[in-house]
Design a protein around this motif. Structure first.
Motif, PDB file in Angstrom:
ATOM      1  N   UNK A   1     -20.641  -5.200  12.966  1.00  9.14           N
ATOM      2  CA  UNK A   1     -21.173  -4.482  14.117  1.00  9.14           C
ATOM      3  C   UNK A   1     -21.727  -3.147  13.631  1.00  9.14           C
ATOM      4  N   UNK A   2     -23.053  -2.980  13.752  1.00  9.33           N
ATOM      5  CA  UNK A   2     -23.737  -1.806  13.209  1.00  9.33           C
ATOM      6  C   UNK A   2     -24.279  -0.962  14.355  1.00  9.33           C
ATOM      7  N   UNK A   3     -23.965   0.336  14.337  1.00  5.81           N
ATOM      8  CA  UNK A   3     -24.489   1.271  15.328  1.00  5.81           C
ATOM      9  C   UNK A   3     -25.561   2.152  14.717  1.00  5.81           C
ATOM     10  N   UNK A   4     -26.497   2.596  15.549  1.00  6.79           N
ATOM     11  CA  UNK A   4     -27.610   3.412  15.069  1.00  6.79           C
ATOM     12  C   UNK A   4     -27.861   4.581  16.014  1.00  6.79           C
ATOM     13  N   UNK A   5     -27.933   5.787  15.459  1.00  2.00           N
ATOM     14  CA  UNK A   5     -28.311   6.988  16.201  1.00  2.00           C
ATOM     15  C   UNK A   5     -29.457   7.676  15.487  1.00  2.00           C
TER      16      UNK A   5
ATOM     17  N   UNK B   1     -17.100  -7.086  23.402  1.00  2.00           N
ATOM     18  CA  UNK B   1     -16.395  -7.857  22.374  1.00  2.00           C
ATOM     19  C   UNK B   1     -16.069  -7.029  21.129  1.00  2.00           C
ATOM     20  N   UNK B   2     -16.420  -5.742  21.100  1.00  2.00           N
ATOM     21  CA  UNK B   2     -16.105  -4.901  19.944  1.00  2.00           C
ATOM     22  C   UNK B   2     -15.709  -3.519  20.421  1.00  2.00           C
ATOM     23  N   UNK B   3     -14.706  -2.934  19.772  1.00  2.00           N
ATOM     24  CA  UNK B   3     -14.293  -1.585  20.143  1.00  2.00           C
ATOM     25  C   UNK B   3     -14.442  -0.587  19.001  1.00  2.00           C
ATOM     26  N   UNK B   4     -14.947  -1.045  17.858  1.00  2.00           N
ATOM     27  CA  UNK B   4     -15.233  -0.172  16.726  1.00  2.00           C
ATOM     28  C   UNK B   4     -16.445  -0.705  15.983  1.00  2.00           C
ATOM     29  N   UNK B   5     -17.169   0.200  15.340  1.00  2.00           N
ATOM     30  CA  UNK B   5     -18.259  -0.206  14.470  1.00  2.00           C
ATOM     31  C   UNK B   5     -17.723  -0.543  13.088  1.00  2.00           C
ATOM     32  N   UNK B   6     -18.440  -1.435  12.403  1.00  2.00           N
ATOM     33  CA  UNK B   6     -18.207  -1.645  10.974  1.00  2.00           C
ATOM     34  C   UNK B   6     -19.066  -0.687  10.156  1.00  2.00           C
ATOM     35  N   UNK B   7     -20.253  -0.385  10.673  1.00  2.00           N
ATOM     36  CA  UNK B   7     -21.175   0.539  10.021  1.00  2.00           C
ATOM     37  C   UNK B   7     -21.842   1.388  11.094  1.00  2.00           C
ATOM     38  N   UNK B   8     -21.943   2.693  10.863  1.00  2.00           N
ATOM     39  CA  UNK B   8     -22.730   3.573  11.719  1.00  2.00           C
ATOM     40  C   UNK B   8     -23.805   4.243  10.890  1.00  2.00           C
TER      41      UNK B   8
ATOM     42  N   UNK C   1     -24.285   8.955  21.813  1.00  2.00           N
ATOM     43  CA  UNK C   1     -25.056   7.879  22.427  1.00  2.00           C
ATOM     44  C   UNK C   1     -24.637   6.519  21.871  1.00  2.00           C
ATOM     45  N   UNK C   2     -24.466   6.428  20.546  1.00  2.00           N
ATOM     46  CA  UNK C   2     -24.085   5.165  19.941  1.00  2.00           C
ATOM     47  C   UNK C   2     -22.729   4.683  20.395  1.00  2.00           C
ATOM     48  N   UNK C   3     -21.755   5.599  20.493  1.00  2.00           N
ATOM     49  CA  UNK C   3     -20.410   5.232  20.928  1.00  2.00           C
ATOM     50  C   UNK C   3     -20.417   4.796  22.386  1.00  2.00           C
ATOM     51  N   UNK C   4     -21.194   5.473  23.218  1.00  2.00           N
ATOM     52  CA  UNK C   4     -21.272   5.082  24.623  1.00  2.00           C
ATOM     53  C   UNK C   4     -21.840   3.676  24.771  1.00  2.00           C
TER      54      UNK C   4
ATOM     55  N   UNK D   1     -15.525  14.127  16.380  1.00  2.00           N
ATOM     56  CA  UNK D   1     -16.519  13.352  15.650  1.00  2.00           C
ATOM     57  C   UNK D   1     -17.201  12.358  16.582  1.00  2.00           C
ATOM     58  N   UNK D   2     -18.428  11.995  16.250  1.00  2.00           N
ATOM     59  CA  UNK D   2     -19.130  10.948  16.988  1.00  2.00           C
ATOM     60  C   UNK D   2     -19.113   9.648  16.191  1.00  2.00           C
ATOM     61  N   UNK D   3     -17.978   9.390  15.550  1.00  2.00           N
ATOM     62  CA  UNK D   3     -17.799   8.184  14.748  1.00  2.00           C
ATOM     63  C   UNK D   3     -16.658   7.351  15.314  1.00  2.00           C
ATOM     64  N   UNK D   4     -16.883   6.063  15.438  1.00  2.00           N
ATOM     65  CA  UNK D   4     -15.849   5.119  15.856  1.00  2.00           C
ATOM     66  C   UNK D   4     -15.904   3.943  14.898  1.00  2.00           C
ATOM     67  N   UNK D   5     -15.169   4.061  13.794  1.00  2.00           N
ATOM     68  CA  UNK D   5     -15.250   3.072  12.720  1.00  2.00           C
ATOM     69  C   UNK D   5     -13.888   2.460  12.439  1.00  2.00           C
ATOM     70  N   UNK D   6     -13.913   1.181  12.096  1.00  2.00           N
ATOM     71  CA  UNK D   6     -12.665   0.536  11.686  1.00  2.00           C
ATOM     72  C   UNK D   6     -12.341   0.955  10.250  1.00  2.00           C
ATOM     73  N   UNK D   7     -11.137   0.668   9.808  1.00  2.00           N
ATOM     74  CA  UNK D   7     -10.714   1.032   8.463  1.00  2.00           C
ATOM     75  C   UNK D   7     -11.651   0.400   7.443  1.00  2.00           C
ATOM     76  N   UNK D   8     -12.114   1.201   6.499  1.00  2.00           N
ATOM     77  CA  UNK D   8     -13.085   0.846   5.468  1.00  2.00           C
ATOM     78  C   UNK D   8     -14.501   0.675   6.040  1.00  2.00           C
TER      79      UNK D   8
END
Length: 348
Positions: free
Chosen positions: A118-122, A141-148, A131-134, A167-174
């Motif tokens: 799951x990739x987010x883009x700002x 089906x996803x509550x965290x990004x794999x890549x932002x 904006x990306x987190x919103x 922070x405006x980051x919502x990332x899973x571990x690694x």
């Protein structure tokens, strides 16, 4: 990177004011050499000329048709987009009106799905205002990004933390946070790896807790290899005549004065030009990592939602916009590591 572009609109009057151009800031998204989506910057914080006006401000002045929604409102089209496109087509031709709708007035993709990631883009200031987190919250089906990804011309991951206390980051571990900054120079193009699932951790008593994450303690910056930089000498094999001259002039104060004499510069922006290596389109940063795998816990699935199986983006009036990329063919040697390459000359 993103593209700053626009259309002539001098034939239109908005509240008795006439502008020459309606402008947008767009990141075209390609996969496997194929264009799949146009992601637009929403919030205006660009250094616009007085003859320009932000396209998303102008579209609000047109009356929308039934079934439309505001930008990021979940509908298939932005209110006023059809009417805006017709007005542009009148002065610039039908192809201009079509391009405005295809490129400038698209609803944003809530996420880009690449091989289960799951990739987010700002783009630039959109990142500060989450904006990306919103958009992620609307996926289901996803509550965290794999890549932002952050495409910027002055914005960085630490700006929301320093100015807004989070922070405006919502990332899973690694998970990976990757920025490309075209104005602050190669040092500002960075990659960070998250050390936790969005600040979630387990106490000694086995309780799941959420803490306020910060960039210094909960993310690890990954070292990169810098290639084709002016800082590495001015006689490199890849250099053309212009890059050799720019590189040489940037090395000394006497050389920087040549920009005034030879190129008509007033001199005020020369330090920034040299720092960002603005004319150097060969500069790259390369990170080499162990393979980033899709991790099912990072995509918490609800009972009534599933990850999309389509290849191209989908939009509906009641569901999110998302895109799924096909899985490319890999050789055995390619599955061991990921090599991430960012052109640090790209900006927003």
């Amino acid at each position: 990177g993103s593209i700053y572009w626009g259309f002539k609109i001098s034939h239109l009057a908005f509240n008795n004011v006439i502008y020459k151009y309606a402008v947008f800031n767009t990141a075209p998204i390609y996969y496997g050499g194929r264009f799949v989506w146009a992601h637009n910057k929403h919030l205006q914080a660009d250094n616009m000329h007085s003859s320009e006006q932000w396209g998303y401000d102008l579209v609000q002045l047109f009356q929308g048709r039934p079934g439309c929604t505001v930008y990021d409102g979940g509908g298939a089209r932005v209110c006023g987009s059809v009417e805006f496109a017709k007005a542009v087509a009148q002065a610039n031709g039908a192809s201009a009106g079509e391009a405005l709708q295809k490129w400038g007035l698209q609803q944003p993709a809530y996420a880009i799905l690449v091989n289960g990631l799951v990739v987010g883009l700002d783009i630039c200031v959109d990142h500060r205002y989450m904006e990306g987190i919103d958009r992620l919250k609307k996926l289901g089906f996803a509550d965290m990004f794999d890549i932002q990804l952050l495409i910027a011309s002055g914005m960085s991951f630490n700006v929301p933390e320093e100015n807004d206390g989070r922070l405006s980051l919502t990332l899973r571990k690694q998970g990976l946070a990757i920025s490309s900054d075209g104005v602050q120079g190669p040092a500002a193009t960075q990659l960070f790896m998250s050390l936790s699932d969005d600040g979630h951790g387990v106490t000694k008593q086995g309780q799941l807790v959420k803490i306020q994450v910060d960039l210094q303690r909960h993310f690890q910056e990954v070292d990169a290899v810098l290639l084709n930089s002016w800082t590495q000498g001015c006689e490199q094999d890849w250099m053309d005549t212009a890059n050799k001259a720019y590189c040489t002039n940037c090395q000394t104060s006497a050389g920087r004065q040549k920009f005034v004499r030879e190129y008509g510069s007033k001199g005020a922006r020369v330090p920034g030009f040299c720092k960002a290596e603005t004319a150097n389109h060969n500069i790259l940063k390369v990170w080499r990592l162990t393979r980033l795998k899709s991790k099912s816990p990072s995509a918490t699935r609800s009972k009534n939602s599933h990850p999309p199986t389509n290849v191209s983006p989908q939009t509906s009036s009641s569901s999110s916009t998302q895109m799924q990329m096909p899985r490319p063919t890999r050789t055995p040697s390619q599955t061991r590591t990921i090599q991430l390459v960012v052109n640090v000359a790209m900006d927003a």
